[in-house]
Structure formats: structure tokens, C-alpha cells
Design an enzyme around this catalytic site. Structure first.
Site, PDB file in Angstrom:
ATOM      1  N   HIS A 174      16.916 -15.760 -35.707  1.00  0.00           N
ATOM      2  CA  HIS A 174      16.825 -15.498 -34.245  1.00  0.00           C
ATOM      3  C   HIS A 174      18.304 -16.024 -33.829  1.00  0.00           C
ATOM      4  CE1 HIS A 174      17.024 -20.025 -32.441  1.00  0.00           C
ATOM      5  NE2 HIS A 174      16.311 -20.234 -33.513  1.00  0.00           N
ATOM      6  N   GLU A 215      13.724 -16.022 -28.846  1.00  0.00           N
ATOM      7  CA  GLU A 215      12.750 -17.124 -30.158  1.00  0.00           C
ATOM      8  C   GLU A 215      12.496 -18.365 -29.084  1.00  0.00           C
ATOM      9  OE1 GLU A 215      12.424 -20.034 -33.266  1.00  0.00           O
ATOM     10  OE2 GLU A 215      13.669 -19.800 -31.672  1.00  0.00           O
ATOM     11  N   GLU A 216      13.578 -18.906 -28.882  1.00  0.00           N
ATOM     12  CA  GLU A 216      13.273 -20.294 -27.993  1.00  0.00           C
ATOM     13  C   GLU A 216      12.229 -20.321 -26.806  1.00  0.00           C
ATOM     14  OE1 GLU A 216      14.484 -22.729 -29.192  1.00  0.00           O
ATOM     15  OE2 GLU A 216      16.199 -22.250 -30.372  1.00  0.00           O
TER      16      GLU A 216
END
Length: 532
Positions: free
Chosen positions: A291, A335-336
């Protein structure tokens, strides 16, 4: 066995290019895992200078740091810092001759506009500190409320094993006093379900606290809870805190002030960056990803500039190598915020396209300063924590074990929990694997003996913080893992036999949050904030 021999032959053939130098690690007891730890060499991990091979990979990390510095200290998806990071990666890949695709998608963006406030008013005034005692939950609503705290189906003291279902059912809120702040214990169901039920019951705010088992495997359930509500469906303030603070707030007569001022954009745009090699069978794809985004709070140079740099440098190193199979490199956005980029990618694949992907390798945080060398446990050989990956994942695990063993490096198994970008691939039956060096979990004495560093301290004390800068990494861990990524790309790119791609599963893997130390390295083995 034939397939494994071919892989070992391929890695041997390119050893001069990709195998790391023998990196010294302190000698000591094996880590407390079911996985064998090869005998390490005697030396202090931090005593000698970084190996020269680190330079090219680290140069990419330095560029990501410069991008963050020029864009408010962040590279989070939906910000100019992420856009500049994606442009940097795409330009490097195009210059190396790859066919580059930038896959756009919308996502629900979130940030704190101003510092949140969390104070106890009574029975005795107390101020809680952000990132130490509490965090705003991702997708929390905004509000400023002072109200009594009301516990919701709490299990206090906690049982030895996880048992809390606090806030998971509408009946948990029977008799809840409208306008109070709901105090809800972690466990059993998602934070989104709990928060939505609290809001429907008339809560003016929600405080989530950790469940309380200090030795729970594979997670610590005592420390600071951070996570996401999954979507911007909650309009009231929502924060996460530690077990200790939650237990403190459960006392009768407790009143708190809770203030959040957040921004959420359900249609913010971001993108994945994908690069396809010029050679190899397009029906046999070896996919390698990391990511690209950071959290809003920091530049994210270990998380995950390290994985990004390792995968990018592997792509550049292998760009001129003719392979039997097609190599595809992925740099995921958002992604986070819940693996949104990889979920979007996998969800958009046709069944035919999905079947062409024979394996996926994931690299997320590969240079943690107080690291261990973790290999995703494809076969769940110790029967602890999350289940095994799809068939073929065991072969990927064995490949990395052999690679580290040949370099005299210790290693540990680390759980598949669905908490990083391998999750969507595992969910559709694609064999997966990869490497990880730890996030906010705590290093054990046996891990310190095997890998160096400090026991009783987080693998990465700057995890999800502004201090996750170019200074926040271990050069030798970076070198060991970056070399392993390139070894895997070349070996699997040339192999006539790949782990799979034709297997389907009916359900996603078990999901759990990372935390303290465990028998296998299940703690903290991923880091996206979607705990339960």
C-alpha cells in the site's frame, strides 16, 4: 517437490543479484513460536553500518519523505501528498518500460479538522491525552457533548478469554438513557455495528475501550484502541481508548466531555497504480503489492513507504528480465481506511481475470526499527490464531523460509488476519504470502534475543504517528526484506509451476486486531484500523 526444486534453482541462479549479504543478528534463545528459527550469528544488529544494497530502496523512501514534507507532512489517500506519491511511482515504472495503469476509485475520506477533546468531569476532573489515552475513530461524526457515561453490557472484570459482546445487539441498549454517552467494550462484532446501534438508541457519543485480556492470543486487548467505523454512517462523536480508561469510566456517577470536529467526504477520489511486465504468459500472473498511502497524521515512511520502496525497486531491478510468467506490481490506495484500494481492484476482476492471478505477495512495513522478520503463515502450522491461507500459500511461506535460512537469518511465522492487502486476495482463494516486521505490538524477550532490539518496547514506536519519518527504520531489516522481494519476483517469474489460482473459498479469513506478543507472531501482524 518438482515445483519447489525449480524455485530453488531459480533463486540460486540469481543469487548474486538478489540474495542479501549475511546480516548479523544476536545469538540467543529461539523465539516462542512453532516455527524453527535458524541459528543466528553473534553480533549486535545495530552496531555495524547498513549494507550497501539498501541504498537504492532507501532512495525511494527519501523521495516519499520529501513529498510528505512538501504536502503538510502526510501522504494519506485523498490528499496532494498521496497524489504526488502515486505520480512518483508511476513515472518510475513508465520510465522502466512497464505498462502502467492508474485505477481510479471513490472512497469515504476522513480526518480530524481540529484536535479532539476528551475529559472526565466527575467524580474527579481528569484530562485525557490524544494518541496516548484516546483516538478519534475513523468516520466518527462531529459534536461537543458533556453527559453521563452509561456502560453497555460490559464484562468487568474481563474473562481470561475474549467473551464480550457489548453493544452488538439492539437488546443491549434496552433502557439506555437518551443523551448519555455509551461506554462500549471491544469484542465480537464490528465497531460500525456497535456505533450505529448506540446512535439509534439516542446516545450523544460513544467511547469504545479495549476488552482487557493482557495475554490474549493473537492480540493484546489492553492498550490504546484505534479503529474505523467502516463508513461515515455515525453522526455523533466516537473515540477509542484503553482498557484502563474504560474501566475507570465505568464507575457510577462518571460524566465526561467529548468533542470531535471531523471531515468526511464520501466521494473523495484516489487511485491504485498498477504496472505490467512486457514478458511472460498473461494467463499466469505473479502479483506483488504494497500500500502506497500513509495515515493523515504522518508521512508513513515505514508504514508503508518501506513496502512501497521494496516493491518499486524490485520492479525496476527486474524490468529487463524476461520471465516465463507475467509480473504485475500493485501500489494500493486507501489501505489505511480499510484495504479500500485492493478491495476495489479484486472486486472489479472478472472471473477470468481473477483466475489468471496465480499468487499474490504482500509487503507492508518491512523496516520497523525494533523489528522481527515475519513471514505470513500460509499453512497455520502452529494451529494458533488466524486460519491458513488458500492452498498454495504454504508453498509461498516455505519459499521465504528457505530464502532467509540460506542467508543465515532468523524468522518467525506471522498470522494472516485479513488486516492488510492480502485480505481481498485470500478472500477469493488466491494463494498469498509476504513479509512483515511489526507495528505497535510489543517485542518479547525471546524475539529480542533472536533479532536484537529492545524487549518490552513496540516494534515501531512511531506507528501511525508524525515521527514515522525516514529516521524511523532499520536498514538491515529493510535490506533483508527488499532482497527477499526481488528473489521471489525472479524465482516465481521464471517458474513453470506456480502455487495456484484455481481455488475458490466460500468465506473470508478470520479477522482480528493486532496487539501484544504471542506464541506465533500473530500480534500486530497487520495494521489497518478495522479491529473487532
Amino acid at each position: 517437490m518438482r515445483a519447489r526444486r525449480e524455485l530453488l534453482a531459480a533463486i540460486t541462479a540469481v543469487a548474486a543479484v538478489v540474495l542479501p549479504v549475511a546480516l548479523p543478528f544476536p545469538s540467543g534463545a529461539e523465539a516462542d513460536r512453532g516455527t524453527s528459527v535458524p541459528a543466528p550469528r553473534t553480533s549486535d544488529l545495530t552496531a555495524s553500518p547498513p549494507p550497501a544494497g539498501t541504498t537504492a530502496t532507501k532512495r525511494h523512501m527519501e523521495q516519499l519523505q520529501k513529498i510528505a514534507d512538501a504536502n503538510g507532512g502526510t501522504r494519506a489517500s485523498g490528499t496532494p501528498g498521496y497524489d504526488a506519491s502515486a505520480a512518483y511511482v508511476a513515472e518510475k515504472l513508465r520510465s522502466a518500460g512497464y505498462q502502467v495503469t492508474e485505477q481510479n476509485f471513490e472512497f469515504p475520506y476522513f480526518r480530524d479538522i481540529t484536535e479532539p477533546v476528551f475529559n472526565r468531569v466527575s467524580p474527579e476532573a481528569k484530562t485525557y491525552t490524544r494518541k496516548v489515552d484516546f483516538r478519534t475513530m475513523t468516520y466518527s461524526g462531529s459534536g461537543n457533548v458533556t453527559a453521563p457515561v452509561e456502560g453497555v453490557d460490559l464484562v468487568l472484570p474481563p474473562t481470561p478469554r475474549s467473551s464480550s459482546t457489548s453493544g452488538c445487539e439492539e437488546s443491549d441498549f434496552a433502557g439506555f438513557t437518551r443523551g448519555n454517552i455509551a461506554l462500549i467494550q471491544r469484542g465480537a462484532c464490528s465497531f460500525q455495528i456497535k456505533a450505529e446501534l448506540a446512535q439509534a438508541a439516542g446516545a450523544s457519543g460513544v467511547i469504545f475501550f479495549n476488552e482487557g485480556q493482557p495475554d490474549r492470543i493473537p492480540d493484546d486487548r489492553v492498550g490504546l484502541l484505534s479503529g474505523t467505523l467502516g463508513a461515515p454512517t455515525t453522526r455523533i462523536p466516537v473515540v477509542g481508548t484503553t482498557f484502563g480508561v474504560g474501566e475507570e469510566l465505568s464507575a457510577a456517577g462518571t460524566t465526561v466531555t467529548l468533542t470531535t470536529n471531523t471531515e468526511g467526504d464520501p466521494h473523495r477520489k484516489t487511485r491504485n497504480v498498477l504496472a505490467e511486465s512486457r514478458w511472460g504468459d498473461p494467463n499466469k500472473v505473479v502479483m506483488i503489492g504494497a500500500h502506497l498511502d500513509s495515515v493523515v497524521d504522518g508521512p508513513g515512511i515505514n508504514d508503508n513507504g518501506s513496502g512501497t520502496a521494496g516493491v518499486l525497486e524490485t520492479a525496476l531491478t527486474t524490468s529487463g528480465t524476461q520471465t516465463t510468467n507475467r509480473l504485475r506490481f500493485a501500489f494500493w490506495g486507501a489501505e489505511e481506511l480499510g484495504l479500500l484500494g485492493s478491495k476495489h481492484y479484486v472486486g472489479a476482476l472478472t472471473p477470468t481475470e481473477q483466475d489468471k492471478i496465480k499468487m499474490y505477495l504482500n509487503f507492508d512495513m518491512i523496516a520497523s526499527p525494533n523489528h522481527f522478520l515475519g513471514i505470513y503463515d500460509g499453512d497455520n502450522s502452529d494451529a494458533v490464531g488466524a486460519s491458513a491461507g488458500p492452498p498454495g500459500s504454504d508453498k509461498i511461506e516455505k519459499f521465504f523460509e528457505d530464502h532467509f535460512a540460506r542467508s543465515d537469518l532468523p524468522y518467525l511465522g506471522t498470522d494472516f488476519t485479513g488486516r492488510s492487502d492480502y485480505g481481498p486476495f485470500i478472500g477469493v482463494g488466491i494463494p498469498s504470502g509476504g513479509l512483515f516486521t511489526g507495528a505497535e505490538g510489543i517485542k518479547t524477550p525471546s524475539e529480542a534475543a533472536a533479532f536484537g532490539g529492545r524487549a518490552g518496547v513496540a516494534y515501531d514506536e512511531c506507528y501511525h504517528k508524525a515521527c514515522d519519518t525516514i529516521a524511523n527504520l532499520n536498514d538491515r531489516a529493510l535490506e533483508a526484506n527488499a532482497s527477499a522481494i526481488t528473489a521471489a519476483a525472479l524465482a516465481y517469474g521464471r517458474s513453470a509451476h506456480l502455487p495456484g489460482g484455481n481455488t475458490t473459498v466460500t468465506s473470508a479469513p478470520v479477522v482480528s486486531k493486532r496487539g501484544g506478543a504471542a506464541v506465533k507472531h500473530g500480534p500486530d501482524n497487520d495494521h489497518t484500523d478495522v479491529p473487532r
